[in-house]
Design an enzyme around this catalytic site. Structure first.
Site, PDB file in Angstrom:
ATOM      1  N   HIS A  34       9.025 -26.502   0.848  1.00 45.14           N
ATOM      2  CA  HIS A  34       8.337 -27.617   0.196  1.00 45.14           C
ATOM      3  C   HIS A  34       7.175 -27.095  -0.636  1.00 45.14           C
ATOM      4  O   HIS A  34       6.213 -27.816  -0.892  1.00 45.14           O
ATOM      5  CB  HIS A  34       7.870 -28.613   1.264  1.00 45.14           C
ATOM      6  CG  HIS A  34       9.003 -29.128   2.085  1.00 45.14           C
ATOM      7  ND1 HIS A  34       9.668 -30.294   1.803  1.00 45.14           N
ATOM      8  CD2 HIS A  34       9.647 -28.588   3.159  1.00 45.14           C
ATOM      9  CE1 HIS A  34      10.654 -30.469   2.682  1.00 45.14           C
ATOM     10  NE2 HIS A  34      10.656 -29.439   3.514  1.00 45.14           N
TER      11      HIS A  34
ATOM     12  N   LYS B 175     -14.190   1.968  -3.750  1.00 45.11           N
ATOM     13  CA  LYS B 175     -15.163   2.369  -2.714  1.00 45.11           C
ATOM     14  C   LYS B 175     -16.351   3.073  -3.366  1.00 45.11           C
ATOM     15  O   LYS B 175     -17.502   2.877  -2.975  1.00 45.11           O
ATOM     16  CB  LYS B 175     -14.496   3.295  -1.694  1.00 45.11           C
ATOM     17  CG  LYS B 175     -13.499   2.594  -0.797  1.00 45.11           C
ATOM     18  CD  LYS B 175     -12.988   3.549   0.265  1.00 45.11           C
ATOM     19  CE  LYS B 175     -11.789   2.981   0.990  1.00 45.11           C
ATOM     20  NZ  LYS B 175     -11.062   3.973   1.778  1.00 45.11           N
TER      21      LYS B 175
ATOM     22  N   GLU C 157       0.832  -1.210   0.000  1.00 42.98           N
ATOM     23  CA  GLU C 157       0.000   0.000   0.000  1.00 42.98           C
ATOM     24  C   GLU C 157       0.870   1.265   0.000  1.00 42.98           C
ATOM     25  O   GLU C 157       0.453   2.313  -0.473  1.00 42.98           O
ATOM     26  CB  GLU C 157      -0.932  -0.011   1.219  1.00 42.98           C
ATOM     27  CG  GLU C 157      -2.236   0.723   0.975  1.00 42.98           C
ATOM     28  CD  GLU C 157      -3.273   0.514   2.082  1.00 42.98           C
ATOM     29  OE1 GLU C 157      -2.921   0.105   3.194  1.00 42.98           O
ATOM     30  OE2 GLU C 157      -4.459   0.784   1.810  1.00 42.98           O
TER      31      GLU C 157
END
Ligand code: PA5
Length: 430
Positions: free
Chosen positions: A306, A423, A279
């Site tokens: 792994h 938003k 961010e």
């Protein structure tokens, strides 16, 4: 005591990705620029997190209120998202094993609207013994406020006094949550106006819940202060040098910054790093309009040896890895490689009698050296111990590294203009 160790020398060897030994930005005084940015209020790139840590602002208030809440409640429900939750969870998960039995209190951090998660985290709570910290710098974040509205109704149904149960942590002046605090007279603490969400873990945002949990917030702040005063073991000059080198690698085509944590209990520090780095540095340069920022990812050693190691060793040459390990685990459990039945042969006898932490730390070194052998860029960080002081220093180091990298790139690491469009669209959709 040295809290942190940083080794970045391998990044300065010529490699297939970067064929220059020292940064072309050598002459630039980035740390001076960065210090100026974090000290001058009129700079467009200003953040007060260093000021706030040095002055211990919020420490005393958080301690007092946490002690008061500890006396009456068993559980603290934390409602917050992003910078209002990730740092707290990172520290809590890393250190909760150090809280003496009998002193630990329960913390539940709810940072999403996943209804199953919300139901699970609120299930079985004795609301009479539960306090709630609603944490939002802006005070208007949809996810947090949707949860808070539900909790308010719950307290009303249970006929419990909000003034006793609720603490709001928000900006001292602005935002609707602050307005509500003034009207409802609930207890409140401040997120300083000049400290943004992802840099706020050492304000009451993190301090109140962590003190409630039973951790020493005084030691956390002491570690953070040592980092700022260049007393942790890693100086701002070294951070400066690393920041420049990380940007050289980005310019040379590295797109991924992988934090390889050699500890499972520190896994959540990875989520905190992802937000901090992503961010802060994923930005459009104001003049060149170039999109910048390496993708932060996180791996846990030895588990992810792994999983992702094959890609790191032989995949596209686009990633850079920062290893983090713990020097002294202070483990008294005595787990070690015991004798296996004869049928197993002696294939693993090289580790016979070695403690689990020696094997784990050995794997961190071995993996780093294997990547170096393949000309992959790596650097390493080491915490002296897994405790409040070292975590405080390391998180401050990471915030400084992020800030310094923003200063090198010429972007503002403290804003997040790109998250606004979504938003607006959400408002239309709902
Ligand atoms: O770093 C930031 O500023 C953001 O990620 C915020 O922490 C996040 O959006 C939550 O915001 P608020 O604390 O205002 O609810």
């Amino acid at each position: 005591m040295t809290l942190l160790k940083l080794d970045i020398e391998t990044l300065f060897k010529r490699s297939e990705i970067l064929d220059v030994a020292e940064s072309p930005r050598k002459a630039q005084q980035i740390s001076a620029r960065f210090q100026e940015q974090t000290a001058q209020k009129d700079s467009p790139f200003f953040s007060g997190y260093r000021r706030q840590i040095l002055s211990s602002e919020g420490l005393k208030e958080s301690r007092q209120l946490a002690d008061k809440l500890r006396a009456s409640f068993d559980t603290l429900l934390v409602l917050g998202i992003g910078g209002s939750a990730l740092g707290t969870r990172a520290i809590l998960e890393s250190l909760k094993h150090t809280i003496p039995a009998g002193q630990a209190k329960q913390i539940r951090i709810i940072d999403n609207l996943d209804p199953i998660f919300f139901a699970r985290e609120t299930a079985g709570l004795d609301w009479k013994k539960t306090a709630v910290a609603v944490i939002s710098k802006s005070g208007g974040t949809i996810e947090t406020m949707a949860q808070f509205a539900w909790v308010l109704k719950k307290f009303a149904d249970e006929k419990l006094e909000l003034k006793n149960h609720v603490v709001a942590i928000t900006d001292p002046k602005s935002g609707v949550l602050r307005k509500w605090v003034a009207e409802s007279k609930v207890q409140a603490l401040e997120v300083p106006s000049d400290v943004g969400g992802r840099f706020s873990v050492f304000t009451p945002v993190g301090l109140l819940p962590l003190a409630f949990a039973g951790l020493s917030i005084e030691k956390l702040i002491s570690g953070a202060q040592k980092q700022i005063k260049d007393q942790s073991g890693v100086t701002l000059k070294e951070i400066d040098r690393l920041a420049k080198r990380l940007c050289d690698y980005e310019d040379a085509g590295v797109t991924v910054h992988n934090l390889f944590l050699y500890s499972t209990v520190m896994r959540e520090c990875g989520a905190w790093f992802v937000q901090l780095w992503g961010e802060s540095l994923g930005k459009i340069h104001p003049q060149t309009k170039k999109s910048l920022g390496t993708f932060p990812i996180t791996s846990v050693g030895a588990t992810d040896q792994h999983s992702i190691l094959q890609l790191l060793m032989e995949g596209r040459r686009e990633s850079l890895v920062g290893f983090l390990k713990i020097r002294d685990w202070k483990s008294s459990d005595g787990f070690k490689m015991l004798d296996l039945p004869a049928a197993f042969g002696d294939g693993l006898s090289f580790a016979k009698g070695k403690s689990f932490e020696d094997i784990l730390n050995g794997e961190a070194v071995a993996t780093q050296q294997a990547l170096e052998k393949c000309n992959r860029p790596v650097y390493s960080m080491e915490l002296a111990l897994l405790n409040e002081e070292c975590i405080g220093a390391w998180m401050t180091f990471m915030m400084d590294l992020t800030s310094a990298t923003g200063a090198v790139q010429g972007v503002n690491p403290y804003d997040q203009p790109g998250v606004e469009i979504g938003k607006k669209i959400l408002k239309e959709i709902l």
